[in-house]
Design a protein around this motif. Structure first.
Motif, PDB file in Angstrom:
ATOM      1  N   ALA A  53       0.821  -1.208   0.000  1.00 49.75           N
ATOM      2  CA  ALA A  53       0.000   0.000   0.000  1.00 49.75           C
ATOM      3  C   ALA A  53       0.859   1.264   0.000  1.00 49.75           C
ATOM      4  CB  ALA A  53      -0.936  -0.006   1.203  1.00 49.75           C
ATOM      5  N   GLY A  54       1.790   1.348   0.895  1.00 44.93           N
ATOM      6  CA  GLY A  54       2.608   2.552   0.984  1.00 44.93           C
ATOM      7  C   GLY A  54       3.809   2.308   1.868  1.00 44.93           C
ATOM      8  N   SER A  55       4.874   3.041   1.624  1.00 42.31           N
ATOM      9  CA  SER A  55       6.100   2.804   2.362  1.00 42.31           C
ATOM     10  C   SER A  55       6.194   3.596   3.665  1.00 42.31           C
ATOM     11  CB  SER A  55       7.305   3.122   1.475  1.00 42.31           C
ATOM     12  OG  SER A  55       7.239   4.477   1.052  1.00 42.31           O
ATOM     13  N   LYS A  57       4.463   4.670   7.078  1.00 44.47           N
ATOM     14  CA  LYS A  57       3.376   4.291   7.980  1.00 44.47           C
ATOM     15  C   LYS A  57       2.922   5.484   8.816  1.00 44.47           C
ATOM     16  CE  LYS A  57       4.955  -0.470   8.513  1.00 44.47           C
ATOM     17  NZ  LYS A  57       5.394  -1.483   9.465  1.00 44.47           N
ATOM     18  N   GLY A 101       3.233  13.459   0.707  1.00 43.82           N
ATOM     19  CA  GLY A 101       3.018  12.215  -0.013  1.00 43.82           C
ATOM     20  C   GLY A 101       1.581  12.077  -0.465  1.00 43.82           C
ATOM     21  N   THR A 102       1.265  10.906  -0.955  1.00 37.81           N
ATOM     22  CA  THR A 102      -0.083  10.566  -1.396  1.00 37.81           C
ATOM     23  C   THR A 102      -0.582   9.431  -0.520  1.00 37.81           C
ATOM     24  OG1 THR A 102       0.486  11.155  -3.664  1.00 37.81           O
ATOM     25  CG2 THR A 102      -1.478   9.810  -3.354  1.00 37.81           C
ATOM     26  N   ALA A 104      -1.851   6.166   0.404  1.00 34.33           N
ATOM     27  CA  ALA A 104      -1.903   4.886  -0.308  1.00 34.33           C
ATOM     28  C   ALA A 104      -2.969   3.978   0.270  1.00 34.33           C
ATOM     29  CB  ALA A 104      -0.541   4.197  -0.245  1.00 34.33           C
ATOM     30  N   SER A 105      -3.180   4.033   1.598  1.00 28.86           N
ATOM     31  CA  SER A 105      -4.209   3.200   2.219  1.00 28.86           C
ATOM     32  C   SER A 105      -4.694   3.846   3.503  1.00 28.86           C
ATOM     33  CB  SER A 105      -3.675   1.792   2.523  1.00 28.86           C
ATOM     34  OG  SER A 105      -2.726   1.836   3.578  1.00 28.86           O
ATOM     35  N   THR A 122      -1.186   4.550   5.314  1.00 22.41           N
ATOM     36  CA  THR A 122       0.150   4.578   4.731  1.00 22.41           C
ATOM     37  C   THR A 122       0.195   5.638   3.631  1.00 22.41           C
ATOM     38  OG1 THR A 122      -0.372   2.849   3.111  1.00 22.41           O
ATOM     39  CG2 THR A 122       0.613   2.131   5.198  1.00 22.41           C
ATOM     40  N   LEU A 123       1.410   6.120   3.372  1.00 22.53           N
ATOM     41  CA  LEU A 123       1.648   7.108   2.315  1.00 22.53           C
ATOM     42  C   LEU A 123       2.681   6.565   1.342  1.00 22.53           C
ATOM     43  CD1 LEU A 123       2.234  10.417   4.349  1.00 22.53           C
ATOM     44  CD2 LEU A 123       0.103   9.635   3.318  1.00 22.53           C
ATOM     45  N   ASN A 124       2.627   7.073   0.125  1.00 20.89           N
ATOM     46  CA  ASN A 124       3.678   6.822  -0.876  1.00 20.89           C
ATOM     47  C   ASN A 124       4.487   8.085  -1.015  1.00 20.89           C
ATOM     48  OD1 ASN A 124       3.229   4.139  -1.638  1.00 20.89           O
ATOM     49  ND2 ASN A 124       1.567   4.757  -2.992  1.00 20.89           N
TER      50      ASN A 124
END
Length: 124
Positions: A53-55, A57, A101-102, A104-105, A122-124
Protein backbone atom coordinates in the motif's frame (compact mmCIF):
# COMPACT_ATOMS: atom_id res chain seq x y z
CA UNK A 1 -6.20 -10.44 28.59
CA UNK A 2 -6.10 -6.92 29.90
CA UNK A 3 -5.64 -5.74 33.48
CA UNK A 4 -7.58 -2.75 34.77
CA UNK A 5 -7.77 -0.97 38.11
CA UNK A 6 -11.28 0.32 38.75
CA UNK A 7 -12.48 2.51 41.61
CA UNK A 8 -16.16 2.23 42.56
CA UNK A 9 -17.52 4.32 45.43
CA UNK A 10 -14.02 4.71 46.85
CA UNK A 11 -13.20 0.97 46.71
CA UNK A 12 -10.34 -0.06 44.38
CA UNK A 13 -10.66 -3.28 42.38
CA UNK A 14 -8.09 -4.98 40.14
CA UNK A 15 -9.94 -6.55 37.22
CA UNK A 16 -8.69 -8.93 34.52
CA UNK A 17 -10.73 -8.94 31.30
CA UNK A 18 -10.36 -11.68 28.72
CA UNK A 19 -11.51 -10.59 25.29
CA UNK A 20 -13.74 -12.81 23.18
CA UNK A 21 -15.02 -14.97 26.01
CA UNK A 22 -18.71 -15.93 26.02
CA UNK A 23 -20.83 -18.02 28.37
CA UNK A 24 -21.52 -21.73 27.82
CA UNK A 25 -19.41 -24.88 27.60
CA UNK A 26 -18.33 -24.63 23.92
CA UNK A 27 -17.28 -20.98 24.23
CA UNK A 28 -13.80 -21.46 25.76
CA UNK A 29 -12.75 -23.66 22.85
CA UNK A 30 -14.14 -21.32 20.18
CA UNK A 31 -12.35 -18.11 21.29
CA UNK A 32 -9.02 -19.94 21.59
CA UNK A 33 -8.68 -20.44 17.83
CA UNK A 34 -9.74 -16.89 16.83
CA UNK A 35 -7.39 -15.39 19.44
CA UNK A 36 -4.44 -17.24 17.94
CA UNK A 37 -5.38 -16.44 14.35
CA UNK A 38 -5.75 -12.64 14.73
CA UNK A 39 -2.45 -12.38 16.60
CA UNK A 40 -0.64 -14.18 13.79
CA UNK A 41 -2.60 -12.58 10.93
CA UNK A 42 -1.93 -8.89 11.72
CA UNK A 43 1.80 -9.51 12.05
CA UNK A 44 1.88 -11.22 8.66
CA UNK A 45 -0.67 -8.94 7.00
CA UNK A 46 0.65 -5.60 8.27
CA UNK A 47 4.03 -5.75 6.53
CA UNK A 48 2.42 -7.02 3.32
CA UNK A 49 -0.24 -4.31 3.40
CA UNK A 50 2.29 -1.66 4.35
CA UNK A 51 4.70 -2.74 1.65
CA UNK A 52 2.04 -3.02 -1.06
CA UNK A 53 0.00 0.00 0.00
CA UNK A 54 2.61 2.55 0.98
CA UNK A 55 6.10 2.80 2.36
CA UNK A 56 5.43 5.48 5.01
CA UNK A 57 3.38 4.29 7.98
CA UNK A 58 1.05 6.56 9.93
CA UNK A 59 0.50 5.07 13.40
CA UNK A 60 -1.65 6.01 16.38
CA UNK A 61 0.26 7.94 19.03
CA UNK A 62 -2.28 6.98 21.70
CA UNK A 63 -5.09 4.51 22.23
CA UNK A 64 -8.51 5.80 21.27
CA UNK A 65 -11.41 5.60 18.87
CA UNK A 66 -11.30 6.71 15.24
CA UNK A 67 -13.43 9.87 15.24
CA UNK A 68 -12.99 11.13 11.68
CA UNK A 69 -11.05 10.41 8.50
CA UNK A 70 -9.58 13.68 7.18
CA UNK A 71 -7.96 12.22 4.05
CA UNK A 72 -8.89 9.58 1.50
CA UNK A 73 -6.91 7.13 -0.61
CA UNK A 74 -5.23 8.90 -3.51
CA UNK A 75 -5.30 12.32 -1.84
CA UNK A 76 -2.08 14.32 -1.74
CA UNK A 77 -1.10 15.50 1.76
CA UNK A 78 1.63 17.79 3.06
CA UNK A 79 3.77 17.20 6.14
CA UNK A 80 1.62 18.08 9.18
CA UNK A 81 -1.77 17.65 7.45
CA UNK A 82 -4.28 15.69 9.54
CA UNK A 83 -5.02 12.26 8.07
CA UNK A 84 -7.06 10.71 10.91
CA UNK A 85 -8.68 12.23 14.01
CA UNK A 86 -8.70 10.02 17.12
CA UNK A 87 -10.88 10.59 20.17
CA UNK A 88 -9.36 9.78 23.54
CA UNK A 89 -10.60 10.95 26.93
CA UNK A 90 -13.10 13.38 25.31
CA UNK A 91 -10.31 15.01 23.28
CA UNK A 92 -9.87 15.02 19.52
CA UNK A 93 -6.29 14.14 18.60
CA UNK A 94 -5.16 14.71 15.01
CA UNK A 95 -2.75 12.12 13.58
CA UNK A 96 -0.73 13.95 10.94
CA UNK A 97 1.30 13.03 7.88
CA UNK A 98 5.00 12.75 8.82
CA UNK A 99 6.02 13.94 5.33
CA UNK A 100 4.57 15.03 2.00
CA UNK A 101 3.02 12.21 -0.01
CA UNK A 102 -0.08 10.57 -1.40
CA UNK A 103 -2.38 8.50 0.82
CA UNK A 104 -1.90 4.89 -0.31
CA UNK A 105 -4.21 3.20 2.22
CA UNK A 106 -6.54 3.95 5.09
CA UNK A 107 -6.45 0.94 7.39
CA UNK A 108 -9.18 1.95 9.87
CA UNK A 109 -12.82 3.04 9.79
CA UNK A 110 -14.73 5.62 11.82
CA UNK A 111 -15.68 4.06 15.15
CA UNK A 112 -12.78 1.58 15.28
CA UNK A 113 -10.94 1.31 18.59
CA UNK A 114 -7.17 1.41 18.18
CA UNK A 115 -4.21 0.88 20.48
CA UNK A 116 -1.13 3.08 20.58
CA UNK A 117 1.15 2.17 17.69
CA UNK A 118 -1.66 0.73 15.55
CA UNK A 119 -1.31 1.27 11.79
CA UNK A 120 -3.88 3.85 10.69
CA UNK A 121 -2.78 4.66 7.13
CA UNK A 122 0.15 4.58 4.73
CA UNK A 123 1.65 7.11 2.32
CA UNK A 124 3.68 6.82 -0.88
Amino acid sequence: MKNYTITVNGSVYDVVVEEGQTSGAPAPAAPAAPKAAPKAAPKAAAPAAGGAAGSVKIEAGAAGKVFKLEASVGQAVKKGDAVVILEAMKMEIPVVAPQDGTVASIDVAVGDSVEAGALLATLN
